[in-house]
Design an enzyme around this catalytic site. Structure first.
Site, short mmCIF file in Angstrom:
data_model
loop_
_atom_site.label_atom_id
_atom_site.label_comp_id
_atom_site.label_asym_id
_atom_site.label_seq_id
_atom_site.Cartn_x
_atom_site.Cartn_y
_atom_site.Cartn_z
N SER A 240 6.60 -47.54 11.67
CA SER A 240 7.58 -48.29 10.88
C SER A 240 9.01 -48.06 11.37
O SER A 240 9.83 -48.99 11.38
CB SER A 240 7.46 -47.90 9.40
OG SER A 240 7.70 -46.53 9.23
N ASP B 135 10.79 -43.21 20.33
CA ASP B 135 9.65 -43.14 19.40
C ASP B 135 10.06 -42.31 18.19
O ASP B 135 11.15 -41.70 18.16
CB ASP B 135 8.43 -42.52 20.11
CG ASP B 135 7.12 -42.83 19.39
OD1 ASP B 135 7.15 -43.46 18.31
OD2 ASP B 135 6.07 -42.43 19.91
N SER B 136 9.18 -42.29 17.19
CA SER B 136 9.42 -41.45 16.03
C SER B 136 8.34 -40.35 15.98
O SER B 136 7.67 -40.12 16.99
CB SER B 136 9.40 -42.31 14.76
OG SER B 136 9.79 -41.54 13.65
N ALA B 137 8.20 -39.69 14.85
CA ALA B 137 7.21 -38.61 14.73
C ALA B 137 6.85 -38.43 13.26
O ALA B 137 7.54 -38.95 12.37
CB ALA B 137 7.80 -37.31 15.29
N LYS C 106 2.35 -36.09 15.95
CA LYS C 106 2.41 -37.55 16.03
C LYS C 106 1.00 -38.11 15.91
O LYS C 106 0.03 -37.40 16.08
CB LYS C 106 3.01 -37.97 17.38
CG LYS C 106 4.51 -37.74 17.44
CD LYS C 106 5.15 -38.26 18.72
CE LYS C 106 4.81 -39.67 19.07
NZ LYS C 106 5.08 -40.65 18.00
N GLY C 107 0.94 -39.39 15.64
CA GLY C 107 -0.38 -40.03 15.58
C GLY C 107 -0.71 -40.60 14.22
O GLY C 107 -1.81 -41.11 14.00
N GLY D 290 0.20 -43.24 13.18
CA GLY D 290 -0.09 -44.67 13.40
C GLY D 290 -1.22 -44.89 14.39
O GLY D 290 -1.46 -46.01 14.82
N GLU E 294 1.27 -42.94 23.35
CA GLU E 294 2.58 -42.31 23.11
C GLU E 294 2.72 -41.04 23.95
O GLU E 294 3.80 -40.77 24.49
CB GLU E 294 2.73 -41.98 21.62
CG GLU E 294 2.86 -43.23 20.76
CD GLU E 294 2.82 -42.96 19.26
OE1 GLU E 294 3.17 -43.87 18.51
OE2 GLU E 294 2.44 -41.84 18.84
C1 5RP Z 1 2.36 -43.36 15.59
C2 5RP Z 1 3.35 -42.27 15.46
C3 5RP Z 1 4.60 -42.55 14.70
O1 5RP Z 1 5.70 -42.26 15.48
C4 5RP Z 1 4.62 -41.69 13.46
O2 5RP Z 1 3.42 -41.88 12.74
C5 5RP Z 1 5.82 -42.02 12.57
O3 5RP Z 1 5.65 -43.28 12.01
P1 5RP Z 1 6.68 -43.89 10.97
O4 5RP Z 1 7.88 -44.30 11.72
O5 5RP Z 1 5.92 -45.08 10.38
O6 5RP Z 1 6.95 -42.83 9.93
O7 5RP Z 1 3.19 -41.17 15.93
O8 5RP Z 1 1.19 -42.94 16.24
#
Ligand code: 5RP
Length: 220
Positions: A30, A81-83, A94-95, A97, A103
């Protein structure tokens, strides 16, 4: 400030790190969907992008942002990317999503890795969030047993999730993460595990943390 406003603000900030003619690696989730919206505003300024998931690729295509197969680029200048969690060592879970494999690959080969997170993702110790692992579907109950026997924790199959590589995700609760690198290595040694959602080897070069008062803190 609300969570989504913070994600937007972080995305605006992350865009400032992109130099002209860059190849940009795109994470998933997101937070990154806000980043992609911001990237659309400078799409003529970048050389190309590579994506970590079908979902991000879809959004990039919808916004006419150039995106190519990762095998067609020579270098990735910057990965954003985010985490799910980050600790003081900049180690990450991470993961959430389910895009952890791509990633991990893209972050490991990118020249610069910028991670953007809301401040609620910062933790003193990793592990409130379960550790995702991507596994091949063959004999997943046996892989779960191996995890319990050799590493510990309680692996739970993530319902109704098939990854972009047609694999499954296990979320491991209650892992001993007093030595995160060791746990990542132990999990990596279990046959059938494709990718471990602990990121301790290639950590971010820069972490931008969005605070609820609207400010952004930078760690590097
Ligand atoms: C996807 C990830 C995302 O970076 C992690 O889940 C964070 O997601 P969001 O921005 O929805 O909080 O690792 O595999």
């Amino acid at each position: 400030m609300k969570d989504n406003e913070i994600k937007k603000r972080l995305s605006v900030e992350a865009i400032k790190y992109i130099k002209p003619n860059s190849v940009v690696g795109i994470g998933s989730g997101s937070t990154i969907s806000y980043f992609i919206k911001e990237l659309a505003k400078i799409k003529h300024y970048i050389n190309n992008s590579v994506s970590s998931s079908y979902k991000s690729s879809y959004q990039l295509n919808q916004l006419d942002i150039p995106v190519v197969d990762i095998n067609l680029v020579k270098t990735i200048d910057i990965y954003v990317d985010s985490a799910d969690e980050i600790d003081n060592n900049m180690f990450m879970i991470k993961g959430g999503g389910a895009a952890l494999t791509n990633e991990k690959i893209i972050s490991s080969v990118s020249k610069k890795f910028i991670c953007i997170v809301n401040s609620n993702k910062l933790v003193k110790k990793l592990g409130y969030f379960p550790v995702p692992v991507e596994i091949i579907p063959f004999s997943y109950p046996l892989i779960m047993n191996e995890i319990k026997k050799h590493v510990g924790g309680v692996p739970i199959l993530r319902n109704n999730v098939i990854t972009d590589h047609n694999n499954l995700i296990l979320d491991i609760y209650g892992l001993d993460l007093s030595n995160v690198k060791l746990t990542e290595n132990k999990l990596n040694n279990i046959p059938g595990i494709v990718t471990v959602g602990l990121f301790t080897q290639r950590v971010a070069d820069i972490i931008l943390v969005g605070n609820y008062d609207g400010s952004i803190t930078r760690f590097s």
